[in-house]
Design a protein around this motif. Structure first.
Motif, mmCIF file in Angstrom:
data_model
loop_
_atom_site.group_PDB
_atom_site.id
_atom_site.type_symbol
_atom_site.label_atom_id
_atom_site.label_comp_id
_atom_site.label_asym_id
_atom_site.label_seq_id
_atom_site.Cartn_x
_atom_site.Cartn_y
_atom_site.Cartn_z
ATOM 1 N N TYR A 1 -0.127 -24.691 -31.649
ATOM 2 C CA TYR A 1 0.153 -26.114 -31.397
ATOM 3 C C TYR A 1 1.307 -26.263 -30.409
ATOM 4 O O TYR A 1 1.221 -27.025 -29.442
ATOM 5 C CB TYR A 1 0.469 -26.802 -32.719
ATOM 6 N N TYR A 2 2.396 -25.521 -30.633
ATOM 7 C CA TYR A 2 3.540 -25.629 -29.729
ATOM 8 C C TYR A 2 3.237 -25.037 -28.358
ATOM 9 O O TYR A 2 3.739 -25.520 -27.346
ATOM 10 C CB TYR A 2 4.775 -24.974 -30.350
ATOM 11 N N TRP A 3 2.406 -23.996 -28.321
ATOM 12 C CA TRP A 3 1.981 -23.463 -27.032
ATOM 13 C C TRP A 3 1.203 -24.530 -26.263
ATOM 14 O O TRP A 3 1.464 -24.762 -25.075
ATOM 15 C CB TRP A 3 1.123 -22.212 -27.232
ATOM 16 N N ALA A 4 0.279 -25.192 -26.946
ATOM 17 C CA ALA A 4 -0.529 -26.223 -26.287
ATOM 18 C C ALA A 4 0.339 -27.379 -25.788
ATOM 19 O O ALA A 4 0.127 -27.916 -24.691
ATOM 20 C CB ALA A 4 -1.600 -26.737 -27.251
ATOM 21 N N LYS A 5 1.323 -27.771 -26.578
ATOM 22 C CA LYS A 5 2.226 -28.843 -26.155
ATOM 23 C C LYS A 5 2.984 -28.446 -24.899
ATOM 24 O O LYS A 5 3.159 -29.255 -23.977
ATOM 25 C CB LYS A 5 3.221 -29.173 -27.268
ATOM 26 N N LEU A 6 3.430 -27.200 -24.846
ATOM 27 C CA LEU A 6 4.192 -26.747 -23.693
ATOM 28 C C LEU A 6 3.316 -26.674 -22.449
ATOM 29 O O LEU A 6 3.778 -26.939 -21.335
ATOM 30 C CB LEU A 6 4.805 -25.373 -23.987
ATOM 31 N N VAL A 7 2.059 -26.323 -22.626
ATOM 32 C CA VAL A 7 1.127 -26.310 -21.500
ATOM 33 C C VAL A 7 0.942 -27.709 -20.947
ATOM 34 O O VAL A 7 1.020 -27.946 -19.735
ATOM 35 C CB VAL A 7 -0.231 -25.704 -21.920
ATOM 36 N N THR A 8 0.709 -28.688 -21.831
ATOM 37 C CA THR A 8 0.464 -30.050 -21.360
ATOM 38 C C THR A 8 1.713 -30.672 -20.735
ATOM 39 O O THR A 8 1.594 -31.510 -19.835
ATOM 40 C CB THR A 8 -0.034 -30.949 -22.513
ATOM 41 N N GLU A 9 2.898 -30.252 -21.187
ATOM 42 C CA GLU A 9 4.125 -30.784 -20.604
ATOM 43 C C GLU A 9 4.310 -30.360 -19.153
ATOM 44 O O GLU A 9 5.046 -30.998 -18.397
ATOM 45 C CB GLU A 9 5.339 -30.328 -21.425
ATOM 46 N N GLN A 10 3.634 -29.299 -18.755
ATOM 47 C CA GLN A 10 3.772 -28.826 -17.377
ATOM 48 C C GLN A 10 3.123 -29.776 -16.378
ATOM 49 O O GLN A 10 3.560 -29.863 -15.231
ATOM 50 C CB GLN A 10 3.121 -27.452 -17.226
ATOM 51 N N LEU A 11 2.066 -30.447 -16.795
ATOM 52 C CA LEU A 11 1.277 -31.241 -15.868
ATOM 53 C C LEU A 11 1.756 -32.686 -15.837
ATOM 54 O O LEU A 11 1.578 -33.436 -16.800
ATOM 55 C CB LEU A 11 -0.206 -31.202 -16.256
ATOM 56 N N SER A 12 2.357 -33.066 -14.761
ATOM 57 C CA SER A 12 2.682 -34.476 -14.573
ATOM 58 C C SER A 12 1.496 -35.151 -13.900
ATOM 59 O O SER A 12 0.561 -34.497 -13.417
ATOM 60 C CB SER A 12 3.940 -34.627 -13.711
ATOM 61 N N GLU A 13 1.515 -36.473 -13.863
ATOM 62 C CA GLU A 13 0.384 -37.225 -13.318
ATOM 63 C C GLU A 13 0.118 -36.808 -11.874
ATOM 64 O O GLU A 13 1.021 -36.733 -11.045
ATOM 65 C CB GLU A 13 0.676 -38.725 -13.385
ATOM 66 N N GLY A 14 -1.140 -36.544 -11.576
ATOM 67 C CA GLY A 14 -1.528 -36.196 -10.221
ATOM 68 C C GLY A 14 -1.546 -34.707 -9.937
ATOM 69 O O GLY A 14 -2.029 -34.282 -8.881
ATOM 70 N N MET A 15 -1.036 -33.890 -10.866
ATOM 71 C CA MET A 15 -1.030 -32.449 -10.638
ATOM 72 C C MET A 15 -2.408 -31.854 -10.907
ATOM 73 O O MET A 15 -3.197 -32.410 -11.664
ATOM 74 C CB MET A 15 0.023 -31.774 -11.526
ATOM 75 N N MET A 16 -2.670 -30.716 -10.287
ATOM 76 C CA MET A 16 -3.951 -30.043 -10.439
ATOM 77 C C MET A 16 -3.835 -28.956 -11.508
ATOM 78 O O MET A 16 -2.774 -28.374 -11.719
ATOM 79 C CB MET A 16 -4.363 -29.404 -9.106
ATOM 80 N N PHE A 17 -4.975 -28.662 -12.171
ATOM 81 C CA PHE A 17 -4.975 -27.637 -13.211
ATOM 82 C C PHE A 17 -4.561 -26.274 -12.666
ATOM 83 O O PHE A 17 -3.978 -25.452 -13.380
ATOM 84 C CB PHE A 17 -6.352 -27.529 -13.864
ATOM 85 N N LYS A 18 -4.853 -26.029 -11.404
ATOM 86 C CA LYS A 18 -4.505 -24.727 -10.821
ATOM 87 C C LYS A 18 -2.997 -24.506 -10.789
ATOM 88 O O LYS A 18 -2.535 -23.373 -10.608
ATOM 89 C CB LYS A 18 -5.085 -24.600 -9.418
ATOM 90 N N GLU A 19 -2.231 -25.571 -10.972
ATOM 91 C CA GLU A 19 -0.778 -25.461 -10.945
ATOM 92 C C GLU A 19 -0.190 -25.031 -12.286
ATOM 93 O O GLU A 19 1.014 -24.794 -12.381
ATOM 94 C CB GLU A 19 -0.161 -26.790 -10.506
ATOM 95 N N LEU A 20 -1.032 -24.943 -13.318
ATOM 96 C CA LEU A 20 -0.539 -24.487 -14.621
ATOM 97 C C LEU A 20 -0.011 -23.062 -14.529
ATOM 98 O O LEU A 20 -0.632 -22.194 -13.934
ATOM 99 C CB LEU A 20 -1.660 -24.532 -15.665
ATOM 100 N N LYS A 21 1.152 -22.840 -15.120
ATOM 101 C CA LYS A 21 1.766 -21.525 -15.122
ATOM 102 C C LYS A 21 1.597 -20.864 -16.499
ATOM 103 O O LYS A 21 1.376 -21.530 -17.508
ATOM 104 C CB LYS A 21 3.255 -21.639 -14.805
#
Length: 288
Positions: free
Chosen positions: A91-111
């Motif tokens: 759950y906390y991993w998933a939250k941290l993943v979603t926090e990376q993406l601000s509006e307009g960002m692309m999925f390829k930018e996920l680290k």
């Protein structure tokens, strides 16, 4: 001897989540991570702040950080036994993943995102190793195939670490020994296996001078809360087992989950209680 227990989450947060101790966090993470994942620099995303804790904004004392390549890390110290900790970690991993993406960002930018869980209880059954790492792999090949490489989850179970001093060989050995046996360590008479490690020496010195009076009161209160919580959970669980044998295990377990949740309402938020008990947030909200 270290007067503060670094396993208490409040102390762990200040020790490794403060700007002045970022080098300690980097050293700890580099001891856990593979050679190719070593960290040079970190930015703390939720640094330790006593005012935040006193205002009730730090009910979960995890540490969030990102490194020089943009990778994210969530580090948590867990003292109380939680049989659902695997779900909590995801759950906390998933939250941290979603926090990376601000509006307009692309999925390829996920680290890549790492969850580092340090547990003061045995959690992974039938495995003797104290450090276990999980990734997403192709079950046919047993390899990750360089796909889905944004996930890495580590469990470090302190109670499985039983090496005597003369067998301490790695940086991770030294950090786990420090966290497990801080009460045994005297900075004036450190064993040679630790004395040569400057980051361990700094950690011991930092623990000895860690708190002012206000922080010490918070620390002692936090310790008491953890002890009370553990006692309530153990008592409720024992009672639930007894009642379950008499009236049906499932019905007894449900009642005891509700009782545990009721007892925790004054010290934890609904989300955390849900993770601790397995109840839904809606069920817990009705108890109010």
């Amino acid at each position: 001897m270290c007067r503060i227990n670094p396993k208490v989450d409040f102390a762990f947060k200040k020790l490794f989540g403060s700007e002045e101790n970022k080098d300690l966090l980097i050293a700890l993470l580099n001891a856990i991570l593979a050679n190719e994942d070593q960290i040079v620099e970190l930015e703390l995303k939720n640094p330790y702040n006593l005012a935040d804790y006193q205002a009730g904004k730090m009910s979960i004392l995890d540490i969030k950080a990102s490194d020089q390549t943009g990778r994210w890390f969530n580090i948590e110290m867990q003292v109380g036994e939680d049989l659902n900790f695997d779900k909590r970690s995801i759950y906390y991993w998933a939250k941290l993943v979603t926090e990376q993406l601000s509006e307009g960002m692309m999925f390829k930018e996920l680290k890549k995102t790492f969850c580092i869980n340090i547990l003061d209880f045995n959690f992974i059954t039938d495995v003797d190793a104290f450090h276990n790492c999980y990734k997403i792999i192709n079950i046919g090949t047993g390899k990750d195939d360089k796909l889905h490489d944004v996930f890495e989850l580590h469990y470090l179970e302190l109670r499985k670490f039983n090496k005597p001093y003369h067998e301490i060989a790695t940086a991770l050995d030294r950090w786990i020994l420090f966290l497990s046996r801080a009460h045994e360590l005297d900075k004036s008479h450190l064993p040679p296996e630790l004395a040569h490690d400057k980051t361990i020496v700094k950690a011991i010195e930092a623990v000895d001078r860690m708190f002012n009076e206000a922080e010490r009161q918070v620390y002692e209160t936090r310790m008491q809360v953890l002890l009370d919580m553990e006692s309530k959970i153990i008592s409720a669980w024992d009672k639930g087992i007894k009642e379950g044998m008499e009236q049906g295990i499932e019905a007894g377990r449900k009642r005891e989950q509700l009782k545990i949740a009721q007892s925790l309402l004054e010290i934890l938020d609904l989300e955390t209680i849900a993770l601790k008990t397995g109840l839904s947030v809606e069920e817990i909200a009705k108890l109010k």
